[in-house]
Design a protein around this motif. Structure first.
Motif, PDB file in Angstrom:
ATOM      1  N   ILE A  29      74.971  86.725 -36.337  1.00 56.21           N
ATOM      2  CA  ILE A  29      74.296  86.421 -35.074  1.00 56.21           C
ATOM      3  C   ILE A  29      73.632  85.072 -35.265  1.00 56.21           C
ATOM      4  O   ILE A  29      72.769  84.911 -36.132  1.00 56.21           O
ATOM      5  CB  ILE A  29      73.258  87.486 -34.699  1.00 56.21           C
ATOM      6  CG1 ILE A  29      73.921  88.856 -34.538  1.00 56.21           C
ATOM      7  CG2 ILE A  29      72.524  87.094 -33.415  1.00 56.21           C
ATOM      8  CD1 ILE A  29      72.934  89.991 -34.312  1.00 56.21           C
ATOM      9  N   ASP A  30      74.050  84.086 -34.491  1.00 58.52           N
ATOM     10  CA  ASP A  30      73.614  82.703 -34.656  1.00 58.52           C
ATOM     11  C   ASP A  30      72.602  82.347 -33.572  1.00 58.52           C
ATOM     12  O   ASP A  30      72.944  82.298 -32.384  1.00 58.52           O
ATOM     13  CB  ASP A  30      74.836  81.786 -34.577  1.00 58.52           C
ATOM     14  CG  ASP A  30      74.504  80.320 -34.843  1.00 58.52           C
ATOM     15  OD1 ASP A  30      73.315  79.959 -34.843  1.00 58.52           O
ATOM     16  OD2 ASP A  30      75.449  79.536 -35.046  1.00 58.52           O
ATOM     17  N   ALA A  31      71.357  82.119 -33.973  1.00 60.55           N
ATOM     18  CA  ALA A  31      70.313  81.798 -32.998  1.00 60.55           C
ATOM     19  C   ALA A  31      70.629  80.519 -32.238  1.00 60.55           C
ATOM     20  O   ALA A  31      70.296  80.391 -31.048  1.00 60.55           O
ATOM     21  CB  ALA A  31      68.961  81.678 -33.694  1.00 60.55           C
ATOM     22  N   ASP A  32      71.251  79.535 -32.905  1.00 61.37           N
ATOM     23  CA  ASP A  32      71.614  78.292 -32.216  1.00 61.37           C
ATOM     24  C   ASP A  32      72.635  78.567 -31.113  1.00 61.37           C
ATOM     25  O   ASP A  32      72.567  77.965 -30.034  1.00 61.37           O
ATOM     26  CB  ASP A  32      72.164  77.275 -33.204  1.00 61.37           C
ATOM     27  CG  ASP A  32      71.077  76.633 -34.054  1.00 61.37           C
ATOM     28  OD1 ASP A  32      69.900  76.659 -33.634  1.00 61.37           O
ATOM     29  OD2 ASP A  32      71.390  76.114 -35.137  1.00 61.37           O
ATOM     30  N   GLN A  33      73.581  79.463 -31.380  1.00 59.79           N
ATOM     31  CA  GLN A  33      74.558  79.810 -30.358  1.00 59.79           C
ATOM     32  C   GLN A  33      73.893  80.526 -29.191  1.00 59.79           C
ATOM     33  O   GLN A  33      74.213  80.273 -28.024  1.00 59.79           O
ATOM     34  CB  GLN A  33      75.658  80.694 -30.956  1.00 59.79           C
ATOM     35  CG  GLN A  33      76.687  81.187 -29.943  1.00 59.79           C
ATOM     36  CD  GLN A  33      77.413  80.059 -29.224  1.00 59.79           C
ATOM     37  OE1 GLN A  33      77.734  79.048 -29.830  1.00 59.79           O
ATOM     38  NE2 GLN A  33      77.662  80.234 -27.929  1.00 59.79           N
ATOM     39  N   LEU A  34      72.958  81.411 -29.491  1.00 57.35           N
ATOM     40  CA  LEU A  34      72.227  82.089 -28.424  1.00 57.35           C
ATOM     41  C   LEU A  34      71.448  81.078 -27.596  1.00 57.35           C
ATOM     42  O   LEU A  34      71.378  81.192 -26.368  1.00 57.35           O
ATOM     43  CB  LEU A  34      71.275  83.136 -29.007  1.00 57.35           C
ATOM     44  CG  LEU A  34      71.885  84.234 -29.879  1.00 57.35           C
ATOM     45  CD1 LEU A  34      70.828  85.272 -30.228  1.00 57.35           C
ATOM     46  CD2 LEU A  34      73.077  84.896 -29.192  1.00 57.35           C
ATOM     47  N   ALA A  35      70.876  80.082 -28.277  1.00 61.05           N
ATOM     48  CA  ALA A  35      70.127  79.047 -27.559  1.00 61.05           C
ATOM     49  C   ALA A  35      71.036  78.255 -26.628  1.00 61.05           C
ATOM     50  O   ALA A  35      70.595  77.795 -25.568  1.00 61.05           O
ATOM     51  CB  ALA A  35      69.443  78.119 -28.554  1.00 61.05           C
ATOM     52  N   ARG A  36      72.300  78.089 -27.027  1.00 61.34           N
ATOM     53  CA  ARG A  36      73.249  77.405 -26.136  1.00 61.34           C
ATOM     54  C   ARG A  36      73.601  78.281 -24.940  1.00 61.34           C
ATOM     55  O   ARG A  36      73.752  77.795 -23.816  1.00 61.34           O
ATOM     56  CB  ARG A  36      74.503  77.015 -26.914  1.00 61.34           C
ATOM     57  CG  ARG A  36      74.297  75.857 -27.878  1.00 61.34           C
ATOM     58  CD  ARG A  36      75.601  75.347 -28.469  1.00 61.34           C
ATOM     59  NE  ARG A  36      76.124  76.236 -29.492  1.00 61.34           N
ATOM     60  CZ  ARG A  36      75.821  76.168 -30.775  1.00 61.34           C
ATOM     61  NH1 ARG A  36      74.976  75.249 -31.210  1.00 61.34           N
ATOM     62  NH2 ARG A  36      76.348  77.006 -31.655  1.00 61.34           N
ATOM     63  N   GLU A  37      73.731  79.567 -25.188  1.00 63.63           N
ATOM     64  CA  GLU A  37      74.110  80.476 -24.106  1.00 63.63           C
ATOM     65  C   GLU A  37      73.050  80.544 -23.016  1.00 63.63           C
ATOM     66  O   GLU A  37      73.386  80.661 -21.825  1.00 63.63           O
ATOM     67  CB  GLU A  37      74.365  81.879 -24.667  1.00 63.63           C
ATOM     68  CG  GLU A  37      75.608  81.973 -25.533  1.00 63.63           C
ATOM     69  CD  GLU A  37      75.862  83.384 -26.036  1.00 63.63           C
ATOM     70  OE1 GLU A  37      75.439  84.347 -25.356  1.00 63.63           O
ATOM     71  OE2 GLU A  37      76.468  83.519 -27.125  1.00 63.63           O
ATOM     72  N   VAL A  38      71.774  80.482 -23.394  1.00 68.91           N
ATOM     73  CA  VAL A  38      70.716  80.640 -22.388  1.00 68.91           C
ATOM     74  C   VAL A  38      70.495  79.379 -21.564  1.00 68.91           C
ATOM     75  O   VAL A  38      69.697  79.412 -20.617  1.00 68.91           O
ATOM     76  CB  VAL A  38      69.384  81.088 -23.032  1.00 68.91           C
ATOM     77  CG1 VAL A  38      69.562  82.400 -23.788  1.00 68.91           C
ATOM     78  CG2 VAL A  38      68.803  80.015 -23.944  1.00 68.91           C
ATOM     79  N   VAL A  39      71.216  78.286 -21.889  1.00 71.82           N
ATOM     80  CA  VAL A  39      71.105  77.074 -21.077  1.00 71.82           C
ATOM     81  C   VAL A  39      72.475  76.649 -20.543  1.00 71.82           C
ATOM     82  O   VAL A  39      72.687  75.483 -20.217  1.00 71.82           O
ATOM     83  CB  VAL A  39      70.448  75.912 -21.865  1.00 71.82           C
ATOM     84  CG1 VAL A  39      69.013  76.257 -22.213  1.00 71.82           C
ATOM     85  CG2 VAL A  39      71.236  75.574 -23.128  1.00 71.82           C
ATOM     86  N   GLU A  40      73.390  77.595 -20.442  1.00 71.79           N
ATOM     87  CA  GLU A  40      74.689  77.277 -19.842  1.00 71.79           C
ATOM     88  C   GLU A  40      74.518  77.008 -18.345  1.00 71.79           C
ATOM     89  O   GLU A  40      73.530  77.451 -17.736  1.00 71.79           O
ATOM     90  CB  GLU A  40      75.659  78.433 -20.073  1.00 71.79           C
ATOM     91  CG  GLU A  40      76.110  78.574 -21.513  1.00 71.79           C
ATOM     92  CD  GLU A  40      77.034  79.769 -21.715  1.00 71.79           C
ATOM     93  OE1 GLU A  40      77.110  80.618 -20.795  1.00 71.79           O
ATOM     94  OE2 GLU A  40      77.666  79.851 -22.779  1.00 71.79           O
ATOM     95  N   PRO A  41      75.458  76.276 -17.737  1.00 80.53           N
ATOM     96  CA  PRO A  41      75.358  76.015 -16.293  1.00 80.53           C
ATOM     97  C   PRO A  41      75.197  77.305 -15.497  1.00 80.53           C
ATOM     98  O   PRO A  41      75.869  78.301 -15.760  1.00 80.53           O
ATOM     99  CB  PRO A  41      76.690  75.328 -15.983  1.00 80.53           C
ATOM    100  CG  PRO A  41      77.053  74.637 -17.263  1.00 80.53           C
ATOM    101  CD  PRO A  41      76.605  75.585 -18.352  1.00 80.53           C
ATOM    102  N   GLY A  42      74.279  77.271 -14.553  1.00 82.45           N
ATOM    103  CA  GLY A  42      74.043  78.430 -13.705  1.00 82.45           C
ATOM    104  C   GLY A  42      72.953  79.356 -14.210  1.00 82.45           C
ATOM    105  O   GLY A  42      72.566  80.294 -13.506  1.00 82.45           O
ATOM    106  N   THR A  43      72.443  79.108 -15.422  1.00 82.55           N
ATOM    107  CA  THR A  43      71.402  79.976 -15.962  1.00 82.55           C
ATOM    108  C   THR A  43      70.022  79.519 -15.502  1.00 82.55           C
ATOM    109  O   THR A  43      69.797  78.338 -15.220  1.00 82.55           O
ATOM    110  CB  THR A  43      71.426  79.980 -17.502  1.00 82.55           C
ATOM    111  OG1 THR A  43      71.190  78.632 -17.974  1.00 82.55           O
ATOM    112  CG2 THR A  43      72.761  80.477 -18.035  1.00 82.55           C
ATOM    113  N   PRO A  44      69.073  80.456 -15.435  1.00 84.59           N
ATOM    114  CA  PRO A  44      67.692  80.064 -15.128  1.00 84.59           C
ATOM    115  C   PRO A  44      67.134  79.079 -16.152  1.00 84.59           C
ATOM    116  O   PRO A  44      66.329  78.212 -15.797  1.00 84.59           O
ATOM    117  CB  PRO A  44      66.934  81.395 -15.170  1.00 84.59           C
ATOM    118  CG  PRO A  44      67.961  82.447 -14.918  1.00 84.59           C
ATOM    119  CD  PRO A  44      69.235  81.923 -15.541  1.00 84.59           C
ATOM    120  N   GLY A  45      67.574  79.202 -17.397  1.00 82.49           N
ATOM    121  CA  GLY A  45      67.084  78.300 -18.440  1.00 82.49           C
ATOM    122  C   GLY A  45      67.437  76.855 -18.159  1.00 82.49           C
ATOM    123  O   GLY A  45      66.584  75.960 -18.294  1.00 82.49           O
TER     124      GLY A  45
END
Length: 221
Positions: A29-45
């Motif tokens: 489980i890669d925290a950096d990858q999770l950080a990328r997922e939460v700022v993908e286009p269309g996300t609240p982040g």
């Protein structure tokens, strides 16, 4: 489930160690990858980042312009904290979800949570690790790697190291230290030896790994 917290400073070689553990069978489980997922286009982040830092941190396709954002936050600790306030809660929740999913899929899995800000994860009560592994390389080595492999200037590399926890702060959390100042083969040999001990500890075949008791031995107390 046996949960390993894996951390290390930028350019320390943490990804190399995580990859090797994955080759042995660990669930990563890669925290950096999770950080990328939460700022993908269309996300609240991503919407919150755009509102905070301006549209210049977005690319023409609407995705995050990471170099532009990095230039802002690594030069200004206050603005870096504003970014963290946006992304960290979302990453924490996604982390909990992924760890729970791994446990549900295989209660005997060995899970490696690869996270730069491990101290925050521990202090914030996000997870409890069975073992904390720190990948270490001195600052001079890491700066040269960033210059050679990432195209950064020496000043940029030094600035990024300065924006993270110190070596002393990371090492204070370590149960096991992987020294990645030498050759790749030397690093991988350390990881292979660690994996053998982790498997034995997870199975209850040994009581300790470098002073850390296995879950089964702790349960007997």
């Amino acid at each position: 489930m046996y949960l390993i917290g894996l951390t290390g400073g930028i350019a320390s070689g943490k990804s190399t160690v995580a990859t090797r553990l994955g080759e042995h069978g660990a669930v990563g489980i890669d925290a950096d990858q999770l950080a990328r997922e939460v700022v993908e286009p269309g996300t609240p982040g991503l919407a919150a980042i755009s509102a905070e830092f301006g549209s210049n941190v977005l690319l023409p396709d609407g995705s995050l312009n990471r170099p532009a954002l990095g230039a802002i936050i690594f030069a200004d600790p206050e603005r870096r904290e504003r970014l963290n306030a946006i992304t960290h809660p979302a990453v924490r929740q996604l982390t909990r979800d992924r760890i729970a999913a791994a446990d549900a899929s295989d209660p005997h899995a060995i899970v490696v949570y690869d996270v730069p800000l491990l101290a925050d994860a521990v202090a914030g009560g996000l997870v409890t690790f069975d073992l904390v592994v720190v990948v270490h390389a001195d600052a001079t080595t890491r700066i040269q790697r960033m210059i050679d492999l990432r195209g950064l200037t020496e000043a940029e590399a030094t600035q990024r190291i300065g924006a993270q926890a110190t070596d002393a702060e990371r090492l204070a959390l370590a149960d096991v230290v992987i020294d990645n100042t030498g050759t790749l083969d030397a690093t991988l040999a350390q990881v292979d030896a660690l994996w053998e001990r982790v498997v034995a500890a997870a199975a209850g075949e040994i009581a300790v790994i470098d002073g850390i008791r296995s879950p089964s031995s702790a349960a007997q107390d």
